[in-house]
Design an enzyme around this catalytic site. Structure first.
Site, PDB file in Angstrom:
ATOM      1  N   SER A  18       0.861  -1.182   0.000  1.00  0.00           N
ATOM      2  CA  SER A  18       0.000   0.000   0.000  1.00  0.00           C
ATOM      3  C   SER A  18       0.893   1.226   0.000  1.00  0.00           C
ATOM      4  CB  SER A  18      -0.879   0.005   1.257  1.00  0.00           C
ATOM      5  OG  SER A  18      -1.529   1.240   1.442  1.00  0.00           O
ATOM      6  N   TYR A  31      -1.922  -0.665  10.564  1.00  0.00           N
ATOM      7  CA  TYR A  31      -2.064  -1.059   9.155  1.00  0.00           C
ATOM      8  C   TYR A  31      -0.837  -0.626   8.362  1.00  0.00           C
ATOM      9  CZ  TYR A  31      -3.897  -1.168   4.383  1.00  0.00           C
ATOM     10  OH  TYR A  31      -4.072  -1.408   3.039  1.00  0.00           O
TER      11      TYR A  31
END
Length: 252
Positions: A144, A157
């Site tokens: 990501s 995350y």
């Protein structure tokens, strides 16, 4: 169907919807036999049905990527069914955190790390073993932009995606001489069901997301799928250890 890659086999985890489903369909369109994997049996079977409706070849194997035994059975089942594993897209992941770092809790930390980090590690562990036995292959992991830069209110995350990139680069170097390439894609905001749900709860979410990307829009699942297929293709034969942003210029 384009049979350019006929005879090749691809595995996609987290393939029940979103980026995973789009990539499974793209692999099939390019001629791969596709093993679709997810914890969602119904939606995973729907992905298989979509591939077969387009005259592609696919099968479903349920797998919780955080469980060693299930991942081992997933890879063994793939090789048993198709005889090989040419490409793997480790896409299964969760994002369940919306708070500042000091407000987080251990349960959320463990849940995110078990799927996003342990899951990728376990998948690569058994995929690499299969690829070593057959003489090579290509792996792509979903990281990501949160693995490249800070992600306020998503610290755990973000840490998990930084870890995915670390695993990717290490595996790429360790197995480069064995003809196994390992890369990662780093999406920014992508138009998925998860994004739409968040947008329903927060009407300003879409406008803020669009404004964050210099291209003036969010990405599509097809654009991530295209990046994955490129990294798995022979055209990317000299590309390994890369964390590729697909982010509309956000990290620039």
């Amino acid at each position: 169907m384009n049979k350019t890659n006929s005879g090749r086999v691809a595995l996609v985890t987290g393939a029940a919807n979103g980026i995973g489903r789009a990539t499974a369909l793209a692999f099939a369109k390019s001629g791969y036999s596709v093993v679709v994997s997810d914890i969602d049996n119904q939606a995973g079977q729907e992905t298989v049905a979509l591939i077969k409706a387009a005259e592609g070849d696919a099968s479903f194997i349920r797998c919780d990527v955080s469980r060693d035994a299930e991942v081992r059975l997933l890879i063994d089942g793939t090789v048993s069914a198709y005889g090989r594993l040419d490409c793997a897209f480790n896409n299964a992941g969760i994002e369940i955190e919306r708070c500042k770092l000091a407000d987080g809790n251990e349960g959320v930390f463990d849940a995110i790390m078990n799927v996003n980090v342990k899951g990728v590690w376990l998948c690569m562990k058994y995929q690499i073993a299969a690829m070593l036995a057959q003489g090579g292959g290509a792996i792509v992991n979903t990281a990501s932009v949160a693995g490249l830069i800070a992600a306020p209110k998503q610290g755990i995350y973000s840490a998990s995606k930084h870890a995915v990139i670390g695993l990717t680069k290490t595996a790429a170097v360790e197995y480069a001489r064995k003809n196994i390439r390992v890369n990662a894609v780093c999406p920014a905001v992508i138009d998925t069901e998860m994004f739409r749900r968040a947008s329903t709860d927060n009407p300003e979410h879409v406008a803020l997301a669009v404004a964050a990307h210099p291209l003036g829009r969010i990405g599509t699942v097809a654009e991530i799928a295209a990046a994955v297929l490129y990294l798995c293709s022979d055209s990317a034969g000299f590309t390994t250890g890369v964390a590729m942003p697909v982010d509309g210029g956000l990290t620039a």
